[in-house]
Each structure stands twice: as structure tokens, then as C-alpha cells.
Write a protein that holds these residues in place. Structure first.
Motif, PDB file in Angstrom:
ATOM      1  N   VAL A   1      14.494  34.333 -81.175  1.00 28.42           N
ATOM      2  CA  VAL A   1      13.881  33.601 -80.065  1.00 28.42           C
ATOM      3  C   VAL A   1      14.770  33.637 -78.829  1.00 28.42           C
ATOM      4  CG1 VAL A   1      13.199  31.283 -79.302  1.00 28.42           C
ATOM      5  CG2 VAL A   1      12.422  32.151 -81.515  1.00 28.42           C
ATOM      6  N   VAL A   2      16.067  33.477 -79.015  1.00 28.77           N
ATOM      7  CA  VAL A   2      16.998  33.556 -77.879  1.00 28.77           C
ATOM      8  C   VAL A   2      16.963  34.950 -77.271  1.00 28.77           C
ATOM      9  CG1 VAL A   2      19.435  33.484 -77.209  1.00 28.77           C
ATOM     10  CG2 VAL A   2      18.471  31.668 -78.640  1.00 28.77           C
ATOM     11  N   ALA A   3      16.931  35.985 -78.113  1.00 34.53           N
ATOM     12  CA  ALA A   3      16.862  37.363 -77.601  1.00 34.53           C
ATOM     13  C   ALA A   3      15.582  37.589 -76.804  1.00 34.53           C
ATOM     14  CB  ALA A   3      16.968  38.364 -78.754  1.00 34.53           C
ATOM     15  N   LEU A   4      14.474  37.050 -77.287  1.00 36.99           N
ATOM     16  CA  LEU A   4      13.214  37.165 -76.540  1.00 36.99           C
ATOM     17  C   LEU A   4      13.327  36.485 -75.180  1.00 36.99           C
ATOM     18  CD1 LEU A   4      10.503  36.478 -79.283  1.00 36.99           C
ATOM     19  CD2 LEU A   4      10.822  38.596 -77.988  1.00 36.99           C
ATOM     20  N   ALA A   5      13.888  35.299 -75.161  1.00 38.81           N
ATOM     21  CA  ALA A   5      14.051  34.568 -73.897  1.00 38.81           C
ATOM     22  C   ALA A   5      14.984  35.320 -72.952  1.00 38.81           C
ATOM     23  CB  ALA A   5      14.570  33.162 -74.166  1.00 38.81           C
ATOM     24  N   GLU A   6      16.073  35.859 -73.474  1.00 38.93           N
ATOM     25  CA  GLU A   6      17.022  36.595 -72.638  1.00 38.93           C
ATOM     26  C   GLU A   6      16.418  37.887 -72.086  1.00 38.93           C
ATOM     27  OE1 GLU A   6      21.320  35.126 -74.425  1.00 38.93           O
ATOM     28  OE2 GLU A   6      20.517  37.063 -75.080  1.00 38.93           O
ATOM     29  N   SER A   7      15.453  38.444 -72.807  1.00 37.38           N
ATOM     30  CA  SER A   7      14.812  39.674 -72.318  1.00 37.38           C
ATOM     31  C   SER A   7      13.787  39.367 -71.221  1.00 37.38           C
ATOM     32  CB  SER A   7      14.146  40.429 -73.476  1.00 37.38           C
ATOM     33  OG  SER A   7      12.957  39.774 -73.883  1.00 37.38           O
ATOM     34  N   GLY A   8      13.625  38.085 -70.926  1.00 38.67           N
ATOM     35  CA  GLY A   8      12.713  37.698 -69.857  1.00 38.67           C
ATOM     36  C   GLY A   8      11.345  37.252 -70.323  1.00 38.67           C
ATOM     37  N   ASP A   9      11.139  37.212 -71.628  1.00 41.59           N
ATOM     38  CA  ASP A   9       9.826  36.829 -72.138  1.00 41.59           C
ATOM     39  C   ASP A   9       9.895  35.428 -72.746  1.00 41.59           C
ATOM     40  OD1 ASP A   9       7.166  36.883 -72.866  1.00 41.59           O
ATOM     41  OD2 ASP A   9       7.284  38.903 -73.707  1.00 41.59           O
ATOM     42  N   SER A  10      10.070  34.432 -71.892  1.00 44.58           N
ATOM     43  CA  SER A  10      10.186  33.046 -72.347  1.00 44.58           C
ATOM     44  C   SER A  10       8.912  32.552 -73.019  1.00 44.58           C
ATOM     45  CB  SER A  10      10.545  32.130 -71.181  1.00 44.58           C
ATOM     46  OG  SER A  10      11.810  32.482 -70.678  1.00 44.58           O
ATOM     47  N   LEU A  11       7.764  32.964 -72.513  1.00 43.27           N
ATOM     48  CA  LEU A  11       6.500  32.539 -73.116  1.00 43.27           C
ATOM     49  C   LEU A  11       6.390  33.053 -74.550  1.00 43.27           C
ATOM     50  CD1 LEU A  11       3.780  31.128 -72.979  1.00 43.27           C
ATOM     51  CD2 LEU A  11       2.839  33.227 -71.970  1.00 43.27           C
ATOM     52  N   LEU A  12       6.733  34.324 -74.769  1.00 48.11           N
ATOM     53  CA  LEU A  12       6.695  34.882 -76.115  1.00 48.11           C
ATOM     54  C   LEU A  12       7.702  34.167 -77.023  1.00 48.11           C
ATOM     55  CD1 LEU A  12       5.365  36.931 -77.965  1.00 48.11           C
ATOM     56  CD2 LEU A  12       7.066  38.615 -77.221  1.00 48.11           C
ATOM     57  N   ALA A  13       8.853  33.800 -76.481  1.00 46.44           N
ATOM     58  CA  ALA A  13       9.858  33.066 -77.253  1.00 46.44           C
ATOM     59  C   ALA A  13       9.303  31.719 -77.711  1.00 46.44           C
ATOM     60  CB  ALA A  13      11.123  32.869 -76.425  1.00 46.44           C
ATOM     61  N   VAL A  14       8.688  30.986 -76.805  1.00 41.09           N
ATOM     62  CA  VAL A  14       8.110  29.681 -77.147  1.00 41.09           C
ATOM     63  C   VAL A  14       6.965  29.847 -78.154  1.00 41.09           C
ATOM     64  CG1 VAL A  14       6.807  27.717 -76.227  1.00 41.09           C
ATOM     65  CG2 VAL A  14       8.820  28.564 -75.006  1.00 41.09           C
ATOM     66  N   LEU A  15       6.117  30.842 -77.924  1.00 38.67           N
ATOM     67  CA  LEU A  15       5.017  31.101 -78.857  1.00 38.67           C
ATOM     68  C   LEU A  15       5.540  31.484 -80.238  1.00 38.67           C
ATOM     69  CD1 LEU A  15       2.460  33.029 -76.619  1.00 38.67           C
ATOM     70  CD2 LEU A  15       2.199  30.739 -77.611  1.00 38.67           C
ATOM     71  N   SER A  16       6.617  32.232 -80.286  1.00 44.68           N
ATOM     72  CA  SER A  16       7.211  32.632 -81.561  1.00 44.68           C
ATOM     73  C   SER A  16       7.666  31.410 -82.362  1.00 44.68           C
ATOM     74  CB  SER A  16       8.385  33.579 -81.310  1.00 44.68           C
ATOM     75  OG  SER A  16       8.974  33.971 -82.515  1.00 44.68           O
ATOM     76  N   VAL A  17       8.304  30.463 -81.684  1.00 44.15           N
ATOM     77  CA  VAL A  17       8.738  29.230 -82.353  1.00 44.15           C
ATOM     78  C   VAL A  17       7.526  28.444 -82.841  1.00 44.15           C
ATOM     79  CG1 VAL A  17       9.836  26.977 -82.013  1.00 44.15           C
ATOM     80  CG2 VAL A  17      10.907  29.035 -81.108  1.00 44.15           C
ATOM     81  N   ALA A  18       6.537  28.286 -81.971  1.00 40.13           N
ATOM     82  CA  ALA A  18       5.345  27.498 -82.324  1.00 40.13           C
ATOM     83  C   ALA A  18       4.591  28.113 -83.494  1.00 40.13           C
ATOM     84  CB  ALA A  18       4.436  27.364 -81.108  1.00 40.13           C
ATOM     85  N   VAL A  19       4.396  29.426 -83.452  1.00 36.29           N
ATOM     86  CA  VAL A  19       3.670  30.102 -84.524  1.00 36.29           C
ATOM     87  C   VAL A  19       4.459  30.037 -85.828  1.00 36.29           C
ATOM     88  CG1 VAL A  19       2.864  32.372 -85.338  1.00 36.29           C
ATOM     89  CG2 VAL A  19       2.314  31.593 -83.025  1.00 36.29           C
ATOM     90  N   SER A  20       5.761  30.245 -85.755  1.00 37.84           N
ATOM     91  CA  SER A  20       6.595  30.195 -86.950  1.00 37.84           C
ATOM     92  C   SER A  20       6.554  28.810 -87.593  1.00 37.84           C
ATOM     93  CB  SER A  20       8.036  30.573 -86.598  1.00 37.84           C
ATOM     94  OG  SER A  20       8.820  30.606 -87.764  1.00 37.84           O
ATOM     95  N   LEU A  21       6.691  27.783 -86.789  1.00 36.76           N
ATOM     96  CA  LEU A  21       6.649  26.416 -87.306  1.00 36.76           C
ATOM     97  C   LEU A  21       5.272  26.102 -87.885  1.00 36.76           C
ATOM     98  CD1 LEU A  21       8.002  23.688 -87.731  1.00 36.76           C
ATOM     99  CD2 LEU A  21       7.323  23.084 -85.407  1.00 36.76           C
ATOM    100  N   ALA A  22       4.226  26.431 -87.154  1.00 41.22           N
ATOM    101  CA  ALA A  22       2.867  26.142 -87.623  1.00 41.22           C
ATOM    102  C   ALA A  22       2.563  26.875 -88.933  1.00 41.22           C
ATOM    103  CB  ALA A  22       1.847  26.528 -86.549  1.00 41.22           C
ATOM    104  N   LEU A  23       2.885  28.162 -88.982  1.00 41.56           N
ATOM    105  CA  LEU A  23       2.616  28.926 -90.208  1.00 41.56           C
ATOM    106  C   LEU A  23       3.445  28.413 -91.382  1.00 41.56           C
ATOM    107  CD1 LEU A  23       2.255  32.605 -88.948  1.00 41.56           C
ATOM    108  CD2 LEU A  23       0.455  31.056 -89.756  1.00 41.56           C
ATOM    109  N   GLY A  24       4.701  28.061 -91.131  1.00 44.63           N
ATOM    110  CA  GLY A  24       5.544  27.526 -92.200  1.00 44.63           C
ATOM    111  C   GLY A  24       4.998  26.226 -92.762  1.00 44.63           C
ATOM    112  N   LEU A  25       4.583  25.325 -91.870  1.00 42.91           N
ATOM    113  CA  LEU A  25       4.022  24.051 -92.328  1.00 42.91           C
ATOM    114  C   LEU A  25       2.696  24.252 -93.053  1.00 42.91           C
ATOM    115  CD1 LEU A  25       4.853  21.859 -89.216  1.00 42.91           C
ATOM    116  CD2 LEU A  25       5.924  21.735 -91.480  1.00 42.91           C
TER     117      LEU A  25
END
Length: 148
Positions: A98-122
Motif C-alpha cells: 500500500v505504501v508503494a502504491l501511494a509513493e508511485s502516485g496512486d493514492s486512490l488505488l492504495a486506499v482501495l487496496s486497504v479497503a478491499v483487503s479488509l472487507a474481503l478478509g472480514l
């Protein structure tokens, strides 16, 4: 609070616990390596292998907790939970991805990655628990016995 139907959580791991975690950890790490090799990704891409192993691990732990946890000794629970599934799944890989995604300039994808990962895990954990309980007729365990 621990019910009389379940033994109290143990304060200290014994030698069987440590051996079970070592063996489970070695197997989980090997499985994780194979998943990463099968689904490689660049720093500016979502780590699909991390998403899949974390979701699968959440599901499998849910099934185990609802089916075999009440019937297996503590060393088997820590070997499967902390050892096998703890080494197979990983929060640190998700965090770095997620940090690498944010550093590459894709903050939205980074946030979506966290949200999707958490939602799918739960969702996967809930589905695993529900499936396991339905198949075994087991009731929910107190959280201290799930994480033992």
C-alpha cells in the motif's frame, strides 16, 4: 471470561507449542512463497497474491475455529493458527504494498487496496465461521480461545 465447556487459555507456550508453530510456520512460509511466485507484481500494482492469501487465510481460520478448534489440543491450534496461517498471511506485505502504491502516485488505488483487503478478509472470516458452524453444529468460541 471462560465457560466451563472450554479450557482456560494457557499463559506460556510449551515445547509442543513451539515445535508446532515452527513446523506450521515453515509450511505457511513455503505456501506464501509459491503464491508470490505465481502472482508477481510491480510496486505500482496491487499485490494480488497478498490479497488472495490474506482472504484465503481468513476463511480457513474461520472454518478451523468453528470445526476443529474445540476438539484439538492447544499445540495444534497454535501450530495451525499462529504457525501455518500466521506465516501464510501477512499484514506487513499489505502495508508495504500500500505504501508503494501511494509513493508511485496512486493514492486512490492504495486506499482501495486497504479497503478491499479488509472487507474481503472480514467477509471470508465470517463465511468460514458460518460454514464451519453449519457443518459441525459448533457454537462460537470466546475470543481468547480463538487466538490461543
Amino acid at each position: 471470561m471462560t465457560s466451563s465447556a472450554h479450557p482456560p487459555a494457557r499463559a506460556r507456550p510449551g515445547v509442543p507449542d513451539i515445535i508446532a508453530v515452527l513446523v506450521g510456520g515453515a509450511l505457511g512460509t513455503a505456501l506464501r512463497l509459491m503464491a508470490d511466485a505465481a502472482l508477481p507484481h510491480e510496486p505500482d500494482q496491487v499485490a494480488l497474491s497478498t490479497l488472495l492469501v490474506n482472504t484465503a487465510g481468513s476463511f480457513v481460520l474461520g472454518v478451523l475455529v468453528a470445526t476443529v478448534w474445540p476438539r484439538v489440543p492447544g499445540w495444534a491450534r497454535v501450530g495451525l493458527g499462529a504457525g501455518l496461517l500466521g506465516s501464510f498471511t501477512t499484514f506487513s506485505a499489505l502495508a508495504v504494498s500500500v505504501v508503494a502504491l501511494a509513493e508511485s502516485g496512486d493514492s486512490l488505488l492504495a486506499v482501495l487496496s486497504v479497503a478491499v483487503s479488509l472487507a474481503l478478509g472480514l467477509l471470508a472470516a465470517g463465511a468460514g465461521l458460518a460454514l464451519g458452524r453449519r457443518r459441525s453444529g459448533a457454537e462460537a468460541l470466546p475470543i481468547d480461545e480463538v487466538t490461543e
